[in-house]
Enzyme design. Structure first.
Site, mmCIF file in Angstrom:
data_model
loop_
_atom_site.group_PDB
_atom_site.id
_atom_site.type_symbol
_atom_site.label_atom_id
_atom_site.label_comp_id
_atom_site.label_asym_id
_atom_site.label_seq_id
_atom_site.Cartn_x
_atom_site.Cartn_y
_atom_site.Cartn_z
ATOM 1 N N THR A 13 4.151 -3.955 -0.538
ATOM 2 C CA THR A 13 3.962 -3.359 -2.063
ATOM 3 C C THR A 13 5.298 -3.639 -2.831
ATOM 4 O OG1 THR A 13 2.764 -1.447 -1.030
ATOM 5 C CG2 THR A 13 3.940 -0.970 -3.183
ATOM 6 N N SER A 53 1.174 -5.902 4.589
ATOM 7 C CA SER A 53 1.580 -5.826 5.856
ATOM 8 C C SER A 53 0.335 -5.357 6.710
ATOM 9 C CB SER A 53 2.679 -4.992 6.238
ATOM 10 O OG SER A 53 2.657 -3.637 5.978
#
Length: 333
Positions: A13, A53
């Site tokens: 992010t 991720s």
């Protein structure tokens, strides 16, 4: 000479912007540095990968470990510390792998963000600046792998993502904070206890399957057997409460353990010990069957520990119990 800090960017992010298809990782490490106000250190950036991720595999984790090792082994342009920008979804897994094998006193710090880089007043720049300060701090040496997030410095071991959206998303389940960053000043208040490092992951780690199966009312051993049928060499059982399952899971353990499949008992509860206390299919029966109970790492991190060990195991007489005692519960060195 100023300290030299390397930043390994992996995506997440912190490196994402909002697109028509959702929030997507697409920013470079150099871009992430803009607006951080970092001064007084020399920064080197490495764009290793740019993914969320949640898409990471064990192979990605091994690539990060390899990059860290290459930087630490480098004699020219020697680095004084390393920061890894990473997605928060699986940061705890990468952090524990790195901590299990980190054999250098230089700080290794992971960070990320809860808001994408194009958000108004995003948290990425502050977290990255804090992580660089921690990596450059002499007080952070020999502490193993750390996570710098929302002003807190947490040990890799036992730290989990505890909130999906809150800025202070991470917390340590076993040891508490190592310190904090306040107004740019790094304060270290404790040193995590760490066992001796394990060997770094090899290519075999990439394809060493270990699955995580959570217990719930009405659950049986079907998912455990399915994991083994899919090629799992080990299964982490995230039990209810203090570490409980049911008679079907106990029967599965009695069947699978003699066949060389490794099971480890954990809990789906965020905090507290795991122990063989209850009978009638509970943890006492699982421990009696030969399943070790592990209290010192959450199930997500136990999975990485078991996969690393299984990928390197050459002695069939080795017992997983000693691995848990040393590298999960820190009972002995």
């Amino acid at each position: 000479m100023p300290l030299r800090i390397a930043i390994i960017a992996t995506g997440g992010t912190i490196a994402s912007t909002t697109t028509e298809g959702g929030v997507v990782a697409n920013q470079t490490a150099a871009t992430l540095l803009e607006g951080t106000g970092i001064a007084g250190v020399e920064i080197e950036t490495i764009d290793l990968m740019t993914i969320g991720s949640y898409r990471m595999t064990l192979g990605h984790l091994r690539q990060i470990s390899d990059q860290v090792a290459d930087l630490l082994a480098r004699e020219h342009e020697r680095v004084d510390g390393i920061v890894i920008t990473h997605g928060t979804d699986t940061m705890e897994e990468t952090a524990i792998l790195l901590d299990l094998v980190h054999d250098d006193p230089r700080p290794l710090v992971l960070t990320g963000a809860q808001h994408p880089s194009d958000a108004v007043a995003g948290d990425g720049p502050r977290n990255l600046a804090d992580a660089v300060r921690v990596a450059a701090s002499p007080d952070a040496r020999a502490l193993g792998v750390l996570i710098a997030f929302a002003g807190r410095i947490l040990p890799a071991r036992g730290t989990r993502k505890m909130h999906t959206t809150a800025l202070a998303a991470f917390d340590s389940m076993v040891g508490g904070s190592v310190g904090n960053v306040n107004g740019g000043a790094v304060s270290i208040i404790s040193a995590p206890r760490r066992p001796k490092p394990l060997p770094r992951p090899t290519l075999a780690f990439d394809n060493t399957r270990v699955d995580l199966v959570e217990m719930y009312p009405g659950g049986d051993a079907a998912l455990i057997h399915a994991a083994v049928a899919a090629g799992a060499k080990g299964v982490i059982v995230a039990g209810t409460g203090i570490g409980n399952a049911n008679p079907a899971v106990v029967a599965a353990a009695q069947d699978l353990l003699p066949r060389g499949i490794f099971l480890v008992l954990s809990t789906r509860v965020p905090e507290g010990p795991v122990a063989g206390v209850y009978g009638n299919g509970g943890g006492a029966d699982l421990v009696a069957a030969g399943v070790p109970a592990a209290s010192g790492l959450p199930a997500t991190q136990l999975r990485i520990l078991l996969a690393l060990w299984l990928s390197q195991r050459v002695d069939a007489s080795e017992q997983v119990n000693s691995l848990i005692d040393i590298y999960a519960d820190n009972k002995e060195d």
